[in-house]
Write an enzyme that holds these catalytic residues in place. Structure first.
Site, PDB file in Angstrom:
ATOM      1  NE  ARG A   1      39.137  34.298  44.810  1.00 34.96           N
ATOM      2  CZ  ARG A   1      38.559  33.242  44.690  1.00 34.96           C
ATOM      3  NH1 ARG A   1      37.431  33.067  45.881  1.00 34.96           N
ATOM      4  NH2 ARG A   1      38.432  32.325  43.861  1.00 34.96           N
ATOM      5  CB  THR A   2      38.774  38.815  39.264  1.00 30.94           C
ATOM      6  OG1 THR A   2      39.984  38.149  39.930  1.00 30.94           O
ATOM      7  CG2 THR A   2      39.272  39.796  38.492  1.00 30.94           C
TER       8      THR A   2
ATOM      9  CE  LYS B   1      24.061  34.633  18.631  1.00 29.47           C
ATOM     10  NZ  LYS B   1      23.165  35.785  18.662  1.00 29.47           N
TER      11      LYS B   1
ATOM     12  NE  ARG C   1      39.818  35.845  35.293  1.00 30.61           N
ATOM     13  CZ  ARG C   1      39.866  35.408  36.625  1.00 30.61           C
ATOM     14  NH1 ARG C   1      39.325  34.469  37.048  1.00 30.61           N
ATOM     15  NH2 ARG C   1      40.705  36.213  37.470  1.00 30.61           N
TER      16      ARG C   1
ATOM     17  CG  HIS D   1      45.086  38.042  37.402  1.00 29.01           C
ATOM     18  ND1 HIS D   1      44.312  39.289  37.615  1.00 29.01           N
ATOM     19  CD2 HIS D   1      44.197  37.292  38.095  1.00 29.01           C
ATOM     20  CE1 HIS D   1      43.176  38.990  38.053  1.00 29.01           C
ATOM     21  NE2 HIS D   1      42.873  37.898  38.444  1.00 29.01           N
TER      22      HIS D   1
END
Length: 312
Positions: A60-61, A90, A111, A139
């Site tokens: 969704r986000t 890496k 995120r 959030h």
């Protein structure tokens, strides 16, 4: 409209009541424009590029941010799992990644699995950084769309009683929403969770500081008839370091059709999604269910934020 004062969005505490009103009013404009064919803002972010940098999975986000940017006429560059498919694999630091992406994009939506990571990225970024979830931290854009859903459902947020149910210890959505609810008078919060998932003391202290009454309750059935909003959350297995603790918490609170009918007729059910079994699918047809509408509201809120941040 005066210039939007925020350069970055990394935590809910950045928003005062005036800024919340600005974001929600702008979201209303976006929603109305899309309903009318999306003509007014179709080229609003023409030639702007959003870097979608997700170190954790998202549906969704990520999709709503990318859809928001595209609907505003902008472009996106993206990686689906930056922990595996970017230079992070890496060993590249978040600091270096942020500085590098500054040369490629006009805004970063990130995120990350570590709490506080978005604020760290913002501290070294010349372009806006938006926190799309940082571990068990916050959030903020989810909290904004949650607030928008409450306002859309009730017309007014002040005076509402919100029951937050489930994983409150690791739930960044309920943490962020708790911060925003302090901006409204007469709100009350009831925390309903297993003992291993209780809301952390920093949120309780913040509510005390702003005079927001809160209670803790183990019995969901006791809370249902009193709440204006029942905000369900899943128990997040990925956050538990001790498997036994997850097993103690999962499956304790399941909202069935019978339980939904115990709520006030005008009350609503919310959930940040994804869900496991904490809301029965049979509840989806109940008029109190707002979680799919809640998810759609993420598009309008994220369109509003992108437009406000990139038109400062």
């Amino acid at each position: 409209m005066s210039a939007f004062p925020l350069k970055h969005v990394y935590e809910a505490q950045q928003f005062n009541r005036e800024l919340l009103d600005t974001v929600m009013q702008t979201a209303d404009e976006m929603k109305a424009d899309l309903a009318d064919g999306g003509r007014r803002y179709a080229r609003a972010l023409d030639n702007k590029i959003m870097a979608s940098l997700f170190y954790e999975p998202s549906t969704r986000t990520r999709f709503s941010f990318e859809s928001a940017m595209l609907r505003l006429g902008g472009s996106i560059i993206t990686t689906e799992n930056a922990r595996e498919f970017s230079s992070a694999a890496k060993g590249e630091s978040l600091y270096d990644s942020t500085r590098i992406i500054n040369g490629y994009a006009d805004v970063i939506v990130m995120r990350h699995h570590e709490a506080g990571s978005a604020e760290k990225a913002a501290s070294v970024s010349d372009i806006p950084v938006i926190n799309a979830g940082d571990g068990a931290g916050q959030h903020p854009t989810q909290a904004l769309l949650d607030l928008y859903t409450l306002k859309d459902s009730f017309g007014e947020i002040s005076g509402l009683k919100v029951a937050m149910v489930g994983d409150l210890k690791y739930g960044r959505t309920v943490r962020s929403l708790s911060y925003l609810l302090t901006k409204y008078t007469g709100t009350e919060i009831c925390f309903v969770s297993p003992p291993v998932c209780r809301m952390e003391n920093d949120i309780k202290a913040h509510l005390d500081q702003y005079g927001i009454p809160w209670t803790e309750e183990a019995n969901l059935d006791k809370v249902l008839p009193e709440a204006d909003c029942v905000y369900m959350t899943r128990i997040q297995k990925e956050r538990f370091n001790v498997p036994d603790e997850y097993e103690k918490a999962v499956g304790q609170y399941i909202l069935t059709p019978e339980r939904a009918e115990a709520m006030k007729p005008e009350a609503i059910i919310m959930h940040p999604l994804p869900r496991l079994n904490e809301i029965s699918q049979e509840v989806d047809d109940n008029p109190r269910a707002r979680y799919f509408e809640q998810a759609r509201n993420g598009l309008y809120i994220r369109m509003a934020l992108l437009w406000l941040l990139l038109n400062r």
